[in-house]
Motif scaffolding. Structure first.
Motif, short mmCIF file in Angstrom:
data_model
loop_
_atom_site.label_atom_id
_atom_site.label_comp_id
_atom_site.label_asym_id
_atom_site.label_seq_id
_atom_site.Cartn_x
_atom_site.Cartn_y
_atom_site.Cartn_z
N SER A 44 -16.11 44.04 1.84
CA SER A 44 -14.77 44.56 2.12
C SER A 44 -13.69 43.52 1.80
O SER A 44 -12.58 43.88 1.38
CB SER A 44 -14.65 45.00 3.58
N GLY A 45 -14.00 42.23 1.96
CA GLY A 45 -13.03 41.19 1.63
C GLY A 45 -12.73 41.15 0.15
O GLY A 45 -11.57 41.09 -0.27
N ALA A 46 -13.79 41.18 -0.68
CA ALA A 46 -13.60 41.19 -2.12
C ALA A 46 -12.87 42.44 -2.57
O ALA A 46 -11.96 42.38 -3.41
CB ALA A 46 -14.96 41.09 -2.82
N THR A 47 -13.24 43.57 -1.99
CA THR A 47 -12.60 44.83 -2.35
C THR A 47 -11.12 44.81 -2.01
O THR A 47 -10.27 45.23 -2.81
CB THR A 47 -13.30 46.00 -1.64
N ALA A 48 -10.80 44.31 -0.81
CA ALA A 48 -9.39 44.24 -0.40
C ALA A 48 -8.60 43.32 -1.32
O ALA A 48 -7.45 43.61 -1.68
CB ALA A 48 -9.30 43.75 1.05
N TRP A 49 -9.21 42.19 -1.71
CA TRP A 49 -8.51 41.26 -2.59
C TRP A 49 -8.26 41.87 -3.97
O TRP A 49 -7.17 41.71 -4.54
CB TRP A 49 -9.28 39.95 -2.71
N ILE A 50 -9.23 42.58 -4.51
CA ILE A 50 -9.04 43.20 -5.82
C ILE A 50 -7.96 44.28 -5.74
O ILE A 50 -7.14 44.43 -6.67
CB ILE A 50 -10.36 43.76 -6.37
N LEU A 51 -7.94 45.04 -4.64
CA LEU A 51 -6.88 46.02 -4.46
C LEU A 51 -5.50 45.34 -4.47
O LEU A 51 -4.57 45.79 -5.17
CB LEU A 51 -7.06 46.76 -3.13
N ALA A 52 -5.38 44.24 -3.73
CA ALA A 52 -4.10 43.53 -3.67
C ALA A 52 -3.75 42.92 -5.02
O ALA A 52 -2.60 42.99 -5.48
CB ALA A 52 -4.16 42.45 -2.59
N ALA A 53 -4.73 42.31 -5.68
CA ALA A 53 -4.47 41.68 -6.97
C ALA A 53 -4.07 42.71 -8.02
O ALA A 53 -3.21 42.44 -8.88
CB ALA A 53 -5.71 40.92 -7.43
N THR A 54 -4.67 43.90 -7.96
CA THR A 54 -4.30 44.97 -8.88
C THR A 54 -2.84 45.35 -8.72
O THR A 54 -2.11 45.54 -9.71
CB THR A 54 -5.20 46.19 -8.66
N ALA A 55 -2.39 45.45 -7.46
CA ALA A 55 -0.99 45.76 -7.21
C ALA A 55 -0.08 44.65 -7.73
O ALA A 55 1.01 44.92 -8.27
CB ALA A 55 -0.77 45.98 -5.70
N LEU A 56 -0.52 43.39 -7.60
CA LEU A 56 0.26 42.28 -8.12
C LEU A 56 0.39 42.36 -9.64
O LEU A 56 1.47 42.14 -10.20
CB LEU A 56 -0.39 40.95 -7.73
N VAL A 57 -0.69 42.68 -10.32
CA VAL A 57 -0.66 42.75 -11.78
C VAL A 57 0.19 43.94 -12.24
O VAL A 57 0.87 43.86 -13.26
CB VAL A 57 -2.08 42.82 -12.37
#
Length: 400
Positions: free
Chosen positions: A5-18
């Motif tokens: 869930s930590g990795a998934t949450a980070w990728i979700l956030a990073a996607t929004a940043l990109v």
């Protein structure tokens, strides 16, 4: 594998940043054009996002990340995202999330390409060119580097898109500019940026989004992501100072030059972010600031109207970053070593990957541009260019 869930949450956030980088490109470019083309320039970035978003889920993801065909392209197993699930499977995050993660990389690449279209492209022709470019240039390069293609198999390193995003769009912009030709009056009268504060805002959005672009490419919330975050900021900062210092020798130290140097540093560190340490990031960013400034001067001296310098910053910065990855990669950060640690093979592999991407992006973009120009015409009429694309292409204008 159990979903992390930590990795998934980070990728979700990073996607929004990109994601924010695509409109960021629009604001960055929009401030540098004349007022009558401001809306058009920002609109091209939004159109790029919408256009590629559809192309990606229909076929782009499959062509980039589908099972390999001859080391060149993926097959159509994932057409319309068939067989792409929501369960983690062999990963620590859902494959469907990885689709969205890679989608935002593809969208910003087409937005960067619009540098060569500034103030003179027909909207209808851009739509066709954008679809062809994403399918025939971006998707194969993504497969080469990340999807199991020949460069990935060879061992060429590209952590977050030096070849896939920046070389493709930068050298693509150079080819497109050569086909589309100069703006009317280019070199005869001044074409000053109409709103530098807007460009500074765009640069801020790009710098902010780049933290997700590079550290998100670790695909985990871990130490590698933290290292990528730090070297990204370091390279950007020293790149800004290097461009500022170099330009100071030729006149006043402009704010536009400073943020351009920051972008150059960000571009150059992109392929290396997950492979080099902070010391190397200082060298990579500093060289990028000076190199890209010199390339801009060269472009101006040659009278080439690649209007907003995607080639000088993204193309040449990405090329330098790819080469630097093969020089400075260290096991202190990841499992790879570069030339300074005695690994000549890694250096050679990165040279091969980088220059193959340069040649492919330039040649194929040039062919696409010629075909679109011969069939549809890339440029608006001289009268429409004089009036401005805000009115002639969108029927809108900035109120006075």
């Amino acid at each position: 594998m159990v979903l992390d869930s930590g990795a998934t949450a980070w990728i979700l956030a990073a996607t929004a940043l990109v994601f924010i980088m695509t409109p960021g490109v629009g604001f960055f470019y929009g401030g540098m054009v004349r007022r009558k083309n401001f809306i058009s320039m920002i609109a091209l970035s939004f159109i790029a996002f919408a256009l590629v978003s559809v192309q990606w889920v229909v076929c782009g993801y499959s062509l980039s990340f589908g099972p390999d065909i001859g080391g060149f392209i993926g097959n159509l197993d994932y057409l319309l995202l068939n067989n792409v699930g929501m369960d983690a499977g062999d990963l620590s995050y859902p494959p469907i999330l990885f689709v969205m993660w890679q989608l935002v990389f593809a969208t910003v690449s087409l937005a960067i390409l619009t540098s060569a279209c500034a103030e003179r492209v027909k909207l209808s022709s851009f739509v066709v060119l954008g679809l062809l470019w994403t399918t025939l240039v971006y998707d194969p390069l993504a497969h080469w580097a990340w999807g199991g293609g020949w460069a990935m198999t060879l061992g060429s390193l590209d952590f977050a898109g030096g070849t896939v995003v920046h070389i493709s769009s930068g050298f693509g912009a150079l080819a497109l500019a050569m086909v589309i030709g100069k703006r009317v009056g280019f070199g005869k009268y001044a074409m000053e940026p109409h709103n530098i504060p807007m460009t500074l805002l765009g640069a801020t959005l790009l710098w902010f989004g780049w933290f997700g672009f590079n550290s998100g490419s670790a695909l985990a919330a871990d130490g590698l992501a933290g290292s990528a975050f730090l070297v990204t900021n370091t390279a950007a900062a020293i790149g800004a100072l290097a461009w500022l210092g170099a330009s100071w020798l030729h006149g006043k130290p402009s704010s536009l030059g400073m943020v351009s140097g920051g972008i150059a540093g960000l571009v150059a560190i992109t392929p290396a972010a997950g492979f080099v340490d902070t010391k190397a990031s200082l060298v990579i960013g500093a060289v990028a600031g000076v190199l890209c400034y010199g390339c801009m001067l060269f472009r101006i001296g040659r009278g080439l109207d690649e209007s907003l310098d995607a080639w000088a910053i993204h193309g040449m910065g990405g090329l330098w970053g790819a080469i630097a990855t093969g020089i400075f990669a260290t096991t202190a950060v990841n499992k790879y070593t570069g030339l300074i640690y005695g690994n000549v093979d890694q250096f050679i592999h990165n040279l091969m990957g980088a220059f193959a991407a340069v040649a492919y992006a330039f040649v194929v973009t040039y062919i696409i541009a010629v075909v679109v120009d011969k069939t549809m015409g890339l440029r608006v009429s001289e009268e429409e260019e004089y009036v401005g694309l805000d009115i002639s292409q969108h029927g809108e204008r900035i109120s006075t």
